[in-house]
Design an enzyme around this catalytic site. Structure first.
Site: not given
Ligand code: NAP
Length: 302
Positions: A130, A133-134
């Site tokens: 992701c 997200c990261d």
């Protein structure tokens, strides 16, 4: 006894719950992890009609609150079994068993893995599924994205804004992604396309150190990256009902556009079912169709 139990609180499942509640049915939604499904990992949604640029997280939160405000019951439990008991369906979770007149399967998809050395060991230590997200953890770093679909190219675009350099590694020289996204990516000066190439090994002790890639001719090359974002598609989440529901060879639930499965009173909506286009808008459309089919079935038997 519930009227409709929905498995999955992504866009398809939550839309089903909205339509179920507006038909005044008693609705319970099960979610194993967190609401919103894959859309929460999309930073900015540009193809949802009339809401250009909406963030995936905001979109999912609004949908969740709308479902809750309309009176859907939502439980964070993992469904482990569904049984057809003729007069009702029995849904068993990790916490209990629940009876319902109908069930809507809207469990979506999980990330496909590359299945190569180092992938499992270094997930969360440089390997991610992701980017939105990261990605922020890799500010100013060199990273790689693997895949050739919309997710991979959108991830690469996002990472180009944060990282020093982005390698986009794809096993063919053609992309499945929308042309507009590819054109946008080609304009960036910190992207390197590595085509006709597979990632064959992920190396590192406690953290990702470098990846090994192999091209179609068998030539190997090592690339130093601190992040590898794997975006090679999805696999349907069907393990909790594959005992009773007909799936196709790829594991997607076989339905028509009416979302009916092989079992009367059980429907499938969104990414988990056979579809030609897996998008937010088509998942929600399924959610509405499945709910209304469930309502028709319940009313015909009451
Ligand atoms: P996808 O479209 O299925 O693309 C997966 C990519 O990974 C393909 O390019 C495929 O290569 C590659 N791949 C698969 N297995 C591989 C392996 N073992 N090793 C190396 N490469 C592999 O998946 P997605 O990008 O996750 O998208 C899923 C669905 O969501 C699609 O329908 C997509 O359009 C949709 N989506 C839409 C948006 C948007 O509209 N904004 C954003 C994200 C996703 P090949 O091409 O060679 O098969």
């Amino acid at each position: 006894m519930y009227d409709i139990i929905i498995v999955g609180a992504g866009p398809a499942g939550l839309t089903s719950s909205i339509y179920g509640r507006r038909a005044l049915k008693k609705v319970l939604v099960f979610e194993a992890l967190s609401y919103g499904g894959q859309i929460v990992n999309t930073l900015k949604i540009d193809n949802y009609p009339a809401m250009p640029g909406v963030s995936g997280f905001d979109f999912a939160s609004k949908l969740f609150n709308q479902a809750k405000d309309l009176g859907s019951e939502i439980k964070f439990e993992k469904v482990i079994k569904i049984e057809d008991k003729e007069d009702f369906k029995l849904v068993t979770t990790n916490k209990g068993s629940y009876k319902s007149k109908t069930v809507i399967l809207a469990s979506g998809c999980d990330n496909r893995k590359l299945g190569i050395d180092g992938e499992e060991e270094l997930t969360g230590k440089g390997v991610s599924y992701c980017a939105t997200c990261d990605g922020a953890f890799y500010k100013g770093d060199n990273v790689a994205v693997v895949g050739g679909g919309n997710t991979a190219l959108e991830d690469a675009l996002y990472l180009c804004d944060i990282c020093k350099k982005v390698y986009l590694i794809h096993r063919r020289d053609e992309f499945r992604a929308e042309k507009a996204t590819l054109d946008e990516l080609k304009k960036r000066d910190n992207i390197e396309f590595i085509l006709n190439t597979n990632v064959t090994k992920i190396n590192g002790e406690d953290r990702l150190d470098f990846i090994e890639v192999t091209d179609k001719m068998g030539s190997k090359r090592s690339i130093d990256v601190s992040g590898l974002f794997i975006a090679v598609g999805k696999i349907p989440e069907n393990e909790n009902f594959r005992n009773i529901i007909n799936l196709n060879d790829s594991g997607y639930v076989e339905t028509g556009e009416d979302c009916h499965t092989n079992i009367e009173g059980i429907y499938a909506a969104g990414d988990v079912r056979v579809k030609s286009l897996r998008q937010l808008v088509t998942a929600e459309s399924d959610g509405a169709v499945a709910a209304m089919e469930a309502v028709k079935y319940i009313n015909s038997r009451d």
